[in-house]
Enzyme design. Structure first.
Site, PDB file in Angstrom:
ATOM      1  N   GLU A  59       0.825  -1.209   0.000  1.00  0.00           N
ATOM      2  CA  GLU A  59       0.000   0.000   0.000  1.00  0.00           C
ATOM      3  C   GLU A  59       0.855   1.253   0.000  1.00  0.00           C
ATOM      4  O   GLU A  59       1.833   1.351   0.751  1.00  0.00           O
ATOM      5  CB  GLU A  59      -0.906  -0.021   1.237  1.00  0.00           C
ATOM      6  CG  GLU A  59      -2.261   0.569   0.991  1.00  0.00           C
ATOM      7  CD  GLU A  59      -3.078  -0.242  -0.022  1.00  0.00           C
ATOM      8  OE1 GLU A  59      -3.020   0.078  -1.220  1.00  0.00           O
ATOM      9  OE2 GLU A  59      -3.747  -1.193   0.402  1.00  0.00           O
TER      10      GLU A  59
ATOM     11  N   ASP B  11       2.900   2.103  -4.963  1.00  0.00           N
ATOM     12  CA  ASP B  11       2.856   2.049  -6.444  1.00  0.00           C
ATOM     13  C   ASP B  11       3.501   3.290  -7.060  1.00  0.00           C
ATOM     14  O   ASP B  11       4.289   3.193  -7.997  1.00  0.00           O
ATOM     15  CB  ASP B  11       1.430   1.791  -6.980  1.00  0.00           C
ATOM     16  CG  ASP B  11       0.389   2.843  -6.642  1.00  0.00           C
ATOM     17  OD1 ASP B  11       0.643   3.690  -5.746  1.00  0.00           O
ATOM     18  OD2 ASP B  11      -0.692   2.828  -7.276  1.00  0.00           O
TER      19      ASP B  11
ATOM     20  N   GLY C 266     -16.987   5.149  -2.816  1.00  0.00           N
ATOM     21  CA  GLY C 266     -16.297   5.657  -1.629  1.00  0.00           C
ATOM     22  C   GLY C 266     -15.799   4.568  -0.707  1.00  0.00           C
ATOM     23  O   GLY C 266     -15.541   4.798   0.467  1.00  0.00           O
ATOM     24  N   SER C 267     -15.655   3.357  -1.229  1.00  0.00           N
ATOM     25  CA  SER C 267     -15.297   2.230  -0.370  1.00  0.00           C
ATOM     26  C   SER C 267     -13.808   1.909  -0.428  1.00  0.00           C
ATOM     27  O   SER C 267     -13.342   1.003   0.237  1.00  0.00           O
ATOM     28  CB  SER C 267     -16.070   0.985  -0.824  1.00  0.00           C
ATOM     29  OG  SER C 267     -15.686   0.683  -2.157  1.00  0.00           O
TER      30      SER C 267
ATOM     31  N   SER D  14     -13.913   4.333  -9.060  1.00  0.00           N
ATOM     32  CA  SER D  14     -13.559   5.316 -10.094  1.00  0.00           C
ATOM     33  C   SER D  14     -12.723   4.667 -11.196  1.00  0.00           C
ATOM     34  O   SER D  14     -12.962   4.907 -12.380  1.00  0.00           O
ATOM     35  CB  SER D  14     -12.860   6.533  -9.494  1.00  0.00           C
ATOM     36  OG  SER D  14     -11.691   6.154  -8.830  1.00  0.00           O
TER      37      SER D  14
ATOM     38  N   ASP E  72      -4.663   0.834  -9.343  1.00  0.00           N
ATOM     39  CA  ASP E  72      -6.112   0.610  -9.431  1.00  0.00           C
ATOM     40  C   ASP E  72      -6.563   0.387 -10.871  1.00  0.00           C
ATOM     41  O   ASP E  72      -7.325  -0.535 -11.164  1.00  0.00           O
ATOM     42  CB  ASP E  72      -6.871   1.821  -8.864  1.00  0.00           C
ATOM     43  CG  ASP E  72      -6.493   2.112  -7.432  1.00  0.00           C
ATOM     44  OD1 ASP E  72      -5.797   1.279  -6.814  1.00  0.00           O
ATOM     45  OD2 ASP E  72      -6.893   3.179  -6.933  1.00  0.00           O
TER      46      ASP E  72
END
Ligand code: GLA
Length: 371
Positions: A19, A22, A107-108, A113, A157
């Site tokens: 996390e 990237d 929003g999770s 997106s 993502d």
């Protein structure tokens, strides 16, 4: 439903580990989810892209010559931004009707997106006879997020959303975009995703601030170490040159260095189906994101702690950008029902919020179906 020509999907994602590395050129370990954004599309012979949604009583019309002008829309700005970048990259854009259906919870932190951006570009490819190139689509979708939406994000993502493979995690080297698909074999355990349901706020500015801190670190350290990406730094070099960094920037950098080492260890643990080890790495990742990178917040901390306190749980951490969103946990499948009850009750007791427990699987990235 009216007749459309194609049904085009792209996935949300969960990041197992790796996390906030990237954009530092590190390796990440995400997987695409069964939660998707689906675009039903047909050309309409005009110069307008007409957007509608299955879940919203709303219609938005985008002029294909003015895609730059929709940045402030509440709905449709991701579609406009990604199609603008695709157009600027020299690809064909035609007027069409796009019905959008999103099952990735908004929003999770599960990249709704990215799923919207990637599926919208892929849908345009389908009706313009453009070969689907998932990596090229991911890169333009990322550009839209950065230059149109204003989040200076990495590639994880959009890459996961476009290139995911059912039942596999992706070991993605963000410096080279080399990707190894690793079968997800969790033995007698399950991967569990729970949403803390805290409303997002200030996410973009905090995210961009963290990214800026890693750039400050790289700038200071590359003069003395010759590294090109922060992820290339090792722990010994960081300690040696600690005095070049402010305490906060040192902490951010330490997170990046340690998290990259954890991704390596997690790769081995996954390949050896060592869930105890993988669980320990998840717990250590959360602690580092909380104490060194400071992107968790009270709700995600409470949710991870509630999960970690249950005997069936081998490890739990926040996933995605942070400041809200989801945790990912490794839980003995036999204890799942009790785990769920415990975590939801404990989280409610400590924060007052109702968490949401998600049921989904590890799915494919882009899929195109001719209707
Ligand atoms: C967000 C960004 C990604 C990545 C994660 C943190 O999801 O879009 O590029 O930086 O946060 O790992």
């Amino acid at each position: 439903m009216e007749k459309y020509d194609y049904k085009v999907c792209a996935a949300g994602r969960v990041n197992i580990i790796g996390e906030h590395v990237d954009y530092c050129g590190g390796k990440v370990f995400p997987a695409a989810l069964g939660f998707k954004n689906t675009v039903f599309v047909r050309p309409n012979g005009t110069n307008k892209i007409n957007l509608s949604w299955t879940t919203l009583d709303k219609k938005v019309s985008l002029d294909i010559g003015k895609l730059d002008e929709y940045r402030d829309l509440d709905y449709g700005n991701y579609q406009a931004g990604s199609l603008l970048m695709w157009q600027r990259a020299g690809h064909k854009i035609v007027g069409c009707d796009m019905l959008q259906d999103c099952t990735v919870p908004f929003g999770s932190g599960l990249s709704s997106s990215a799923a919207i951006e990637v599926s919208t570009i892929a849908a345009m490819c389908a009706i313009t006879d453009t070969k689907i190139d998932p990596v090229a689509i991911a890169l333009e979708a990322q550009r839209a997020e950065r230059e149109y939406v204003g989040v200076n994000c990495g590639i994880m993502d959009q890459y996961a959303s476009a290139c995911g493979k059912a039942k596999h995690a992706m070991l993605l080297d963000c410096a080279t975009l080399d990707c190894e698909y690793v079968p997800i074999d969790t033995g007698d355990c399950s991967l569990v995703i729970i949403d803390c349901k805290k409303p997002h706020n200030l996410v973009e500015s905090k995210y961009n601030e963290r990214r800026g801190e890693t750039e400050t670190a790289l700038f200071a350290l590359q003069k003395v170490t010759g590294i090109k990406n922060l992820a290339e730094l090792d722990a010994a070099a960081l300690e040696k040159h600690k005095s070049l960094l402010t305490p906060a920037v040192y902490n951010r950098t330490k997170h990046v260095v340690d998290e990259c080492a954890r991704v390596k260890a997690a790769e081995t643990a996954m390949k050896e189906c060592d869930m105890v080890k993988l669980g320990e790495l998840l717990n250590a990742s959360h602690a580092s994101l909380k104490d060194l990178y400071e992107v968790t917040g009270a709700e995600l901390d409470a949710l991870a702690a509630a999960a970690q306190s249950h005997p069936a749980c081998l490890g739990s951490r926040m996933t995605g950008g942070g400041f809200g969103g989801c945790t990912v946990s490794i839980v003995k499948t036999a204890g799942l029902a009790d785990f769920k009850k415990h975590v939801l009750a404990e989280y409610k007791r400590t924060t007052g919020y109702d968490a949401a427990y998600y049921q989904t699987d590890i799915g494919d990235g882009i899929t195109v179906e001719k209707l």
